[in-house]
Design an enzyme around this catalytic site. Structure first.
Site, PDB file in Angstrom:
ATOM      1  NE  ARG A 303       4.188   6.078   7.454  1.00  0.00           N
ATOM      2  CZ  ARG A 303       4.111   7.302   6.496  1.00  0.00           C
ATOM      3  NH1 ARG A 303       2.999   7.854   5.863  1.00  0.00           N
ATOM      4  NH2 ARG A 303       4.967   8.289   6.456  1.00  0.00           N
ATOM      5  CD  GLU A 305      -2.342   4.372   6.537  1.00  0.00           C
ATOM      6  OE1 GLU A 305      -3.100   4.836   5.882  1.00  0.00           O
ATOM      7  OE2 GLU A 305      -0.753   5.110   6.030  1.00  0.00           O
ATOM      8  NE  ARG A 311      -4.421   8.836  -2.079  1.00  0.00           N
ATOM      9  CZ  ARG A 311      -4.515   9.515  -1.996  1.00  0.00           C
ATOM     10  NH1 ARG A 311      -3.388  10.929  -1.864  1.00  0.00           N
ATOM     11  NH2 ARG A 311      -5.194  10.394  -1.289  1.00  0.00           N
ATOM     12  CG  HIS A 312      -2.518   3.328   1.044  1.00  0.00           C
ATOM     13  ND1 HIS A 312      -3.606   4.003   0.461  1.00  0.00           N
ATOM     14  CD2 HIS A 312      -1.951   5.012   1.838  1.00  0.00           C
ATOM     15  CE1 HIS A 312      -4.136   6.375   1.242  1.00  0.00           C
ATOM     16  NE2 HIS A 312      -3.363   6.215   2.006  1.00  0.00           N
ATOM     17  CD  GLU A 454       0.603  14.000   0.613  1.00  0.00           C
ATOM     18  OE1 GLU A 454       0.010  13.093   1.582  1.00  0.00           O
ATOM     19  OE2 GLU A 454       1.903  13.555   0.978  1.00  0.00           O
ATOM     20  CB  SER A 457       2.726  15.591   3.961  1.00  0.00           C
ATOM     21  OG  SER A 457       2.281  16.004   4.836  1.00  0.00           O
ATOM     22  NE  ARG A 505       0.699   8.431  -2.365  1.00  0.00           N
ATOM     23  CZ  ARG A 505       0.741   8.532  -1.086  1.00  0.00           C
ATOM     24  NH1 ARG A 505      -0.122   9.634  -1.009  1.00  0.00           N
ATOM     25  NH2 ARG A 505      -0.301   7.441  -0.558  1.00  0.00           N
TER      26      ARG A 505
END
Lengths: 531, 531
Positions: A303, A305, A311-312, A454, A457, A505
């Site tokens: 990712r 991002e 948490r990323h 979370e 998903s 996670r």
């Protein structure tokens, strides 16, 4: 005793030869001064007086696989209690700490998470020079010792082996560490919550840890975290294999961005360019369309991002699964929920020692779960939040604070750290999510949460190509760009659902740790690409 | 019978409603004409005469998880033999073939690798229209049938279920395939060696297969290949876990090219650029330096090599392991060798059905191995080649033809498809390979071969930082660029060795297949990035 003589005779650890060789090597090194200090101290002592322990200690030659067999039969530290009063044993481990005090040297030997106290005292066997040598071995060096395991009357609190110590008779350095370490294992292992009795409260910050990960990973907590992480993967795979799933492998280099164009890393691919997969979504679904029925895959997910949060990560390990069902996506939702329950039980039952190890350094509250897992409707979650005074829309996604608050509300009401939120609003899910046939606001999709965050998903996917086109258009997606994806469903495809789990996670939240970098062995984030 | 009425009543497969809905969807589709043909034929028949089977067949509504429960209790095709003469059962599967013949329709239903013959004959239960409908369902569509399992007197050779057939009473289309398929499963499944009795010899070429992988993967051979591949991974992990190894995960995005600058893919990483890991080498070694003792990792490995051969992929799955040893790298070599033996035994014993399935299409000779595995010296291999008339230098690497020839010579002499070649020349191995202390020409390195092709390359690594610098300089490597790698060994590191295995190659060579694209579910090569 014959044993020892042979060892010396076959030249495996002739100290002078070894010392010369290493001293020569050390000269070439930039860290010359540091690494040579122990050697020099030893040699100086050795030269000045007769040494009745000569040949019983020193620097070993580099182990280069010269001889096939060694007579040293090593005993693991954790099995030493069976060796008390049974004669000499060999142990290989690291110098955790060492300290000379006149004619004695106390040394703690560490082997992964196990530690044992060793003593050398000047006498018939041990010389003054040998004690000095032992006291000067840099911490973290790997050594071989030959010793007797002796029972002690009072518990040795500082070691995991508390009822015995090793009375050393031979000691050889197998791999010498730099004298100056960028971090001390003791500091890196210090409990986060406990006040330091000596008032020093030395901690090692995260970047220093990560920059020196080879050292940082040696702490008992890290040894345990990554063994437990291996356990999560193992349980995930074994449980699903048991349920009839087949493992697949999906490509990481793809020709089109899998989840839309945003947040995707670009790769130069010969004369072309390509992307790194943001999920194995399309490939899992193709495996279902190809009749593999139930599949899972464990692999890297990327990712791009620019999120610098606790948490990323830009690269993490995805535990993904996809499953054909007969009539209702709850067949899949229950399979996933039960898989989590089985993972939690497996960790609780098989990794108690690791969980305890982590608990020695970090505050670990036992992870609570219900069996079967709690399933709430998204609308119920919204209602609970509103009851708690939070304003949130019916079709609004949960913000991170709301997600966490809901986790606390659920914990208070149901006493569980794991729950499933079903029927998310259609508007906030990807175009390939199956709408709820009974209420146009919702969709056949779900998230799963651990300690209010979370970790999965998932959804029923649209398996009908025409309906998929309709939904893609509704989302303003150029259907020509996803033609291959749509095409996969044109040759008959069973209804199916699935989900993706972030491995790091799961481990972070199971243990209640505060940062995902603690559960990624070599984490990648927007600012970190090394080591 | 109550069962059936309920099904109809609850609207799950009311044929007219379903047909309307799908017909509407079909209008929107580009493939309108094709997909609508079956529906049209059915409707036409249905309109012209009274239909006593109305409601017993049709297109189902798209399964959107409307109702929680269905009364259909499905029986897997492979378990139908237990249902003979026991009343009605439901089966979900694909239409493998279907053909109407006057008042009868013969249909073969396929479920993964299992097939069963189904018949519909006009009579009290079945109408003319229903037979026509069944005969027009496009191949590869997914259908639900309700039927009685009936024993047959003569074996049905064309199906895996040879002793029974299904007498159908209801038939509903769950997911309809396009009428025109880009390849026929029958053609894609045709044995490679057997002459086609009808003289057609239709085969499907590799690119057509890969372009339409969702269809191609449905052949019995492919269903078996990828289940066996999952078995290889499972065995690899289980065997190593049993031996005390810990699974780790290593980053794929790295800041410096791991194995030198050549053949590496570049990734844009925010404002910087990075690389895709060509192996987990450095990270496995760091895990060893970090006291994990024995580690393995299964994950994507990337090679930007413009090699268009039968055995090269640009992305493949690496089964990598690394292990600290006490004295001699043969401790590791034997561990790896024994792991292979255990994998071969596991495949032979647990995957006999899959191996047989692959053998129905491809020529599969049983894989032969010795226990313990054969270990030859590189110099012995060179001698065998020279004896066979090949000129090859003492320090020359094996060319691909020589590698294969040596495989044949070894097979002829020792009757094994697996062997280990130990002590490769130092000159042809990477700088971090430990030189042989007893002969400067050689090194403590090895390759392992299956059917004459390399599937593992490994070695003792240099664990001494000074010696590593010396060897890197000897190779003309700028040591400042590998400073982080060298630094990993400065805090004490045990001697260690390991190796990396190409998963797809293992499966290809175990089965004796001719192309690695047959064992990669979604292969990547310089010319292929899709699907």
């Amino acid at each position: 005793m014959v044993e020892d003589k042979e060892n010396v005779a076959n030249g495996e650890q002739v100290s002078k030869k070894g010392a010369k060789k290493l001293a020569k090597a050390a000269k070439k090194a930039e860290q010359k001064a540091e690494t040579a200090s122990a050697v020099a101290a030893n040699n100086a002592a050795g030269d000045s007086a007769e040494d009745h322990a000569a040949g019983k200690y020193g620097l070993s030659e580099m182990i280069q696989s010269k001889d096939k067999r060694s007579e040293r039969n090593f005993v693991p530290v954790s099995e030493l209690s069976g060796q008390v009063a049974k004669g000499l044993v060999w142990v290989r481990g690291r110098v955790h700490t060492s300290r000379s005090k006149g004619k004695q040297c106390f040394l703690i030997l560490r082997q992964q998470s196990s530690t044992v106290q060793c003593i050398l005292a000047v006498g018939d066997v041990i010389s003054k020079q040998m004690v000095k040598f032992a006291g000067n071995i840099p911490k973290e060096s790997i050594i071989d010792i030959q010793a007797k395991a002796v029972a002690v009357s009072s518990k040795i609190e500082s070691c995991t082996e508390q009822s015995l110590e090793l009375s050393v008779e031979q000691i050889f350095v197998i791999s010498q560490a730099k004298a100056q370490l960028p971090l001390q294992i003791e500091d890196a292992s210090r409990p986060e919550l406990a006040d330091d009795a000596e008032g020093l409260n030395i901690r090692v910050n995260q970047d220093t840890r990560l920059d020196n990960r080879v050292l940082d990973l040696r702490t008992p907590a890290n040894q345990a975290i990554f063994r437990l992480e291996a356990g999560v993967c193992r349980l995930f795979r074994d449980i699903l294999t048991e349920k009839g799933f087949t493992e697949i492998h999906t490509p990481k280099i793809i020709s089109a961005a899998s989840e839309g164009g945003a947040n995707v890393f670009t790769v130069s691919y010969f004369k072309d360019s390509a992307y790194l997969a943001q999920s194995p979504q399309l490939y899992k679904q193709m495996a279902i369309a190809a009749d593999f029925d139930k599949v899972y895959t464990v692999g890297a997910v990327f990712r791009a991002e620019d999120s610098n949060t606790h948490r990323h990560l830009t690269e993490f390990v995805g535990l993904d699964l996809e499953m054909a069902f007969k009539y209702h996506y709850h067949e899949v939702l229950h399979t996933i929920g039960n898989t989590f329950t089985a993972i939690f039980k497996g960790l609780r039952d098989k990794y108690a020692r690791e969980i305890e190890s982590v608990g020695q350094q970090y505050k670990v509250d036992a992870f609570k779960f219900l069996e079967p897992p709690l399933i709430l409707q998204f609308a119920d979650g919204v209602a609970m939040l509103r009851e708690a005074g939070v304003e949130t829309g019916d079709e609004e996604d949960l913000s991170t604070p709301n997600e966490k608050l809901l986790g606390r509300l659920v914990k208070a009401k149901y006493d569980t750290d794991f729950y499933i939120l079903d029927k998310f609003p259609l508007a906030i899910r990807p175009f390939y999510t199956m709408p709820d046939p009974n209420n146009p606001v919702y969709s056949n999709s779900y998230d799963m949460f651990m300690r209010g965050e979370e970790i999965l998903s998932g959804a029923q996917r649209i398996h009908d190509p025409e309906y998929l086109i309709e939904r893609a258009k509704h989302h303003g997606i150029d259907t020509s760009k996803i033609a291959a994806y749509i095409e996969s469903f044109r040759y008959g495809c069973p209804p199916h659902a699935g989900g993706g789990i972030g491995m790091e996670r799961v481990v972070m939240l199971y243990l209640g740790l505060d940062n995902i970098r603690k559960t990624s062995m070599f984490p990648r984030d927007p600012k970190r690409l090394t080591p």
